[in-house]
Design a protein around this motif. Structure first.
Motif, mmCIF file in Angstrom:
data_model
loop_
_atom_site.group_PDB
_atom_site.id
_atom_site.type_symbol
_atom_site.label_atom_id
_atom_site.label_comp_id
_atom_site.label_asym_id
_atom_site.label_seq_id
_atom_site.Cartn_x
_atom_site.Cartn_y
_atom_site.Cartn_z
ATOM 1 N N LEU A 106 3.937 -10.151 16.908
ATOM 2 C CA LEU A 106 5.410 -9.901 17.255
ATOM 3 C C LEU A 106 5.636 -8.926 18.383
ATOM 4 C CD1 LEU A 106 7.377 -10.806 14.219
ATOM 5 C CD2 LEU A 106 6.933 -12.357 16.380
ATOM 6 N N PRO A 107 5.186 -7.684 18.071
ATOM 7 C CA PRO A 107 5.252 -6.456 19.125
ATOM 8 C C PRO A 107 4.286 -6.999 20.266
ATOM 9 C CG PRO A 107 4.083 -5.621 17.235
ATOM 10 C CD PRO A 107 4.687 -6.910 16.953
ATOM 11 N N LEU A 108 3.135 -7.338 19.984
ATOM 12 C CA LEU A 108 2.367 -7.726 21.332
ATOM 13 C C LEU A 108 3.095 -8.788 22.272
ATOM 14 C CD1 LEU A 108 -1.360 -7.909 19.989
ATOM 15 C CD2 LEU A 108 -0.451 -6.504 21.975
ATOM 16 N N PHE A 109 3.642 -9.812 21.603
ATOM 17 C CA PHE A 109 4.345 -10.995 22.395
ATOM 18 C C PHE A 109 5.635 -10.231 23.028
ATOM 19 C CE2 PHE A 109 8.207 -13.794 21.928
ATOM 20 C CZ PHE A 109 7.888 -14.431 23.097
ATOM 21 N N ALA A 110 6.283 -9.348 22.523
ATOM 22 C CA ALA A 110 7.601 -8.690 23.088
ATOM 23 C C ALA A 110 7.194 -7.700 24.498
ATOM 24 C CB ALA A 110 8.165 -7.726 22.214
ATOM 25 N N GLY A 111 5.669 -7.198 24.122
ATOM 26 C CA GLY A 111 5.489 -6.477 25.107
ATOM 27 C C GLY A 111 4.858 -7.219 26.520
ATOM 28 N N ILE A 112 3.962 -8.148 26.091
ATOM 29 C CA ILE A 112 3.708 -9.152 27.479
ATOM 30 C C ILE A 112 5.002 -9.865 27.920
ATOM 31 C CG2 ILE A 112 1.405 -9.285 26.518
ATOM 32 C CD1 ILE A 112 1.716 -11.986 25.531
ATOM 33 N N TYR A 113 5.639 -10.392 27.065
ATOM 34 C CA TYR A 113 6.838 -11.037 27.793
ATOM 35 C C TYR A 113 7.677 -10.142 28.612
ATOM 36 C CZ TYR A 113 10.813 -14.377 27.930
ATOM 37 O OH TYR A 113 11.806 -15.195 28.395
ATOM 38 N N ARG A 114 8.203 -8.920 28.167
ATOM 39 C CA ARG A 114 8.886 -8.172 28.993
ATOM 40 C C ARG A 114 8.244 -7.399 30.127
ATOM 41 N NH1 ARG A 114 11.714 -5.624 23.375
ATOM 42 N NH2 ARG A 114 13.098 -7.017 23.230
ATOM 43 N N ARG A 115 6.840 -7.420 29.970
ATOM 44 C CA ARG A 115 5.999 -6.641 31.165
ATOM 45 C C ARG A 115 5.514 -7.944 32.389
ATOM 46 N NH1 ARG A 115 1.327 -3.699 28.544
ATOM 47 N NH2 ARG A 115 0.471 -3.777 30.701
ATOM 48 N N GLY A 116 6.109 -9.277 32.191
ATOM 49 C CA GLY A 116 5.732 -9.994 33.104
ATOM 50 C C GLY A 116 5.134 -11.461 32.764
ATOM 51 N N ALA A 117 4.875 -11.420 31.506
ATOM 52 C CA ALA A 117 4.164 -12.673 31.237
ATOM 53 C C ALA A 117 4.925 -13.891 31.406
ATOM 54 C CB ALA A 117 3.532 -12.793 29.956
ATOM 55 N N GLY A 118 4.493 -15.219 31.722
ATOM 56 C CA GLY A 118 5.355 -16.156 31.766
ATOM 57 C C GLY A 118 5.720 -16.702 30.293
ATOM 58 N N ILE A 119 6.801 -17.480 30.219
ATOM 59 C CA ILE A 119 7.174 -18.072 28.959
ATOM 60 C C ILE A 119 6.118 -18.986 28.326
ATOM 61 C CG2 ILE A 119 8.395 -19.844 29.643
ATOM 62 C CD1 ILE A 119 9.504 -18.007 26.736
ATOM 63 N N GLY A 120 5.481 -19.598 29.213
ATOM 64 C CA GLY A 120 4.219 -20.576 28.712
ATOM 65 C C GLY A 120 3.092 -19.933 28.125
ATOM 66 N N GLU A 155 7.307 -9.358 37.668
ATOM 67 C CA GLU A 155 5.917 -8.422 38.142
ATOM 68 C C GLU A 155 4.729 -8.730 37.257
ATOM 69 O OE1 GLU A 155 5.520 -3.985 38.321
ATOM 70 O OE2 GLU A 155 7.210 -4.482 39.152
ATOM 71 N N GLY A 156 3.762 -8.829 37.926
ATOM 72 C CA GLY A 156 2.654 -9.391 36.967
ATOM 73 C C GLY A 156 2.084 -8.359 36.081
ATOM 74 N N ILE A 157 1.388 -8.509 34.950
ATOM 75 C CA ILE A 157 1.062 -7.824 34.018
ATOM 76 C C ILE A 157 -0.350 -6.875 34.762
ATOM 77 C CG2 ILE A 157 -0.244 -7.150 31.757
ATOM 78 C CD1 ILE A 157 1.512 -9.384 30.641
ATOM 79 N N LYS A 158 -0.282 -5.697 34.718
ATOM 80 C CA LYS A 158 -1.238 -4.982 35.175
ATOM 81 C C LYS A 158 -2.343 -4.530 33.873
ATOM 82 C CE LYS A 158 1.030 -3.303 39.401
ATOM 83 N NZ LYS A 158 2.058 -4.222 39.324
ATOM 84 N N ASN A 159 -3.406 -4.234 34.460
ATOM 85 C CA ASN A 159 -4.607 -4.026 33.527
ATOM 86 C C ASN A 159 -4.622 -2.176 33.616
ATOM 87 O OD1 ASN A 159 -6.546 -3.698 31.922
ATOM 88 N ND2 ASN A 159 -8.416 -3.988 33.417
ATOM 89 N N PHE A 160 -4.514 -1.758 32.258
ATOM 90 C CA PHE A 160 -4.663 -0.034 32.221
ATOM 91 C C PHE A 160 -5.459 -0.084 31.104
ATOM 92 C CE2 PHE A 160 -0.442 0.526 34.048
ATOM 93 C CZ PHE A 160 0.409 -0.716 33.640
ATOM 94 N N GLY A 161 -6.244 1.302 31.461
ATOM 95 C CA GLY A 161 -7.464 1.597 30.541
ATOM 96 C C GLY A 161 -8.667 1.228 31.030
ATOM 97 N N GLU A 162 -9.786 1.523 30.520
ATOM 98 C CA GLU A 162 -11.163 1.107 30.955
ATOM 99 C C GLU A 162 -11.559 -0.078 30.073
ATOM 100 O OE1 GLU A 162 -13.534 4.522 30.337
ATOM 101 O OE2 GLU A 162 -12.457 5.864 31.769
ATOM 102 N N GLU A 163 -12.533 -0.618 30.840
ATOM 103 C CA GLU A 163 -13.241 -1.537 29.760
ATOM 104 C C GLU A 163 -14.444 -1.125 28.789
ATOM 105 O OE1 GLU A 163 -12.994 -4.988 30.124
ATOM 106 O OE2 GLU A 163 -11.428 -5.074 31.722
ATOM 107 N N ARG A 164 -14.131 -1.816 27.687
ATOM 108 C CA ARG A 164 -15.309 -1.355 26.692
ATOM 109 C C ARG A 164 -16.493 -1.890 26.982
ATOM 110 N NH1 ARG A 164 -12.633 2.231 22.947
ATOM 111 N NH2 ARG A 164 -10.562 1.367 22.559
ATOM 112 N N HIS A 165 -17.569 -1.193 26.709
ATOM 113 C CA HIS A 165 -18.957 -1.382 26.879
ATOM 114 C C HIS A 165 -19.417 -2.773 26.311
ATOM 115 C CE1 HIS A 165 -19.349 0.802 22.987
ATOM 116 N NE2 HIS A 165 -19.065 1.985 23.766
ATOM 117 N N ALA A 166 -20.455 -3.155 26.738
ATOM 118 C CA ALA A 166 -20.904 -4.451 26.256
ATOM 119 C C ALA A 166 -21.290 -4.452 25.010
ATOM 120 C CB ALA A 166 -21.887 -5.086 27.256
#
Length: 347
Positions: A81-95, A154-165
């Motif tokens: 639920l908090p993840l959904f709220a975060g991505i929806y408010r930060r620009g994710a489409g409803i779909g 506004e589209g969601i932007k990537n924050f933080g570094e990628e984790r290693h392989a």
């Protein structure tokens, strides 16, 4: 006042169910699954996944990523639920947002492993695969209805570094520890292979990850154990009592067989109930012992983690009553249809 002897008897029955569960499922099922879920939650970059949910991302990328990311993010019915709220408010489409909201709890790695171990691999695989397919259908429907005249977000932007392989290799090792007991039945061979896998996993983990990352992994694993295990054992306890008290003929009459009505009743009941993470599995297992059909069981597995009364209230606050009403109706409908088809052709 209730008969004390009856209460004592039911308590013994419930404790017996817990004892049987601990003996059969903890060491080779839940312990490695908790470590696997903890590793996913701590060592995989959430931001690198969530950035694909924005409106500027092509549908052929955003919807599949939204549908399968619950496995990578290790979210449950509460943390989604908090993840959904975060991505929806930060620009994710409803779909893509509603695709993620429905699919993520259903394909949580703990939920899939536990479902397969307790209810059978047919239901475990069906739960994951059908949840992914139906989540995309729900998301596309929500987008078709509500995004025709949407405002540009506004589209969601990537924050933080990628984790290693190395995180991916660790995932495969932990997955192997989970799967091997299903392949090897000879205890001596099983013990030897599992011991080797555990030693390799521990050795490589200390070589691949920093001390802080290992601490995060253990902390996340312990958090999941504290959050889930007590409620899970409580669910097993009451499931044992339910089997003792509930007339089998009543369950068989209401949700037995493979009719659409049985799957619909199971979907509505699951939507109105509150299942803490994984507790739906022992409860549905108890109902199948009493005569619930495999189709209604799948319908309940699909609708239960996605909906509950508290969940509906939170979702309506995030995206409004109209969107929430359609989302609820779609879940009940697709879970009922999926359960009906599964009950007819895949049992």
């Amino acid at each position: 006042m209730p008969d004390q002897s009856l209460i004592y008897h039911l308590a013994i029955v419930g404790l017996g169910s817990v004892q049987e569960y601990l003996a059969l499922h903890v060491l080779l099922c839940l312990v490695p699954a908790f470590f696997l879920a903890g590793a996913i939650a701590s060592l995989f970059s959430k931001e690198s996944v969530l950035r694909f949910f924005g409106n500027e991302t092509p549908k052929y990328i955003s919807y599949p990523v939204a549908a399968v990311s619950g496995c990578l993010l290790a979210v449950c019915s509460c943390t989604v639920l908090p993840l959904f709220a975060g991505i929806y408010r930060r620009g994710a489409g409803i779909g893509p947002a509603t695709t993620f909201l429905f699919s993520a709890p259903a394909i949580n790695i703990l939920a899939i492993v536990y479902t397969a171990k307790i209810l059978g691999y047919d239901l475990g695989v069906a739960r994951a695969v059908i949840a992914i397919i139906l989540s995309i259908a729900i998301g596309l429907t929500m987008a078709a209805v509500f995004e025709r005249h949407r405002e540009k977000k506004e589209g969601i932007k990537n924050f933080g570094e990628e984790r290693h392989a190395h995180s991916a290799y660790l995932f495969l090792l932990l997955l192997a520890i989970l799967i091997v007991p299903e392949i090897l039945t000879e205890w001596i061979l099983l013990l030897a292979v599992e011991t080797v896998l555990v030693i390799i996993t521990v050795f490589l983990s200390f070589n691949w990850f920093r001390k802080e990352e290992l601490k995060d992994w253990m902390a996340e694993t312990w958090f999941l154990v504290k959050q889930i295990a007590p409620l899970l054992l409580l669910g097993v306890f009451f499931a044992g009592i339910m089997v003792e008290l509930l007339p089998a003929e009543y369950v068989a009459a209401v949700v037995g067989g493979a009719s659409f009505g049985a799957s619909f009743i199971a979907s509505v009941a699951a939507a109105l109930m509150y299942f803490s993470t994984l507790t739906e599995v022992p409860i549905i297992s108890a109902l199948t012992e009493l005569g619930m059909g495999r189709g209604p069981a799948l319908a309940m597995l699909l609708a239960g983690p996605a909906l509950s009364l508290p969940n509906m209230i939170v979702i309506s606050r995030i995206m409004g009553a109209k969107k929430t009403s359609l989302y609820i109706a779609l879940i009940v409908a697709v879970a009922s249809i999926a359960g009906f088809i599964f009950g007819l052709y895949f049992v």
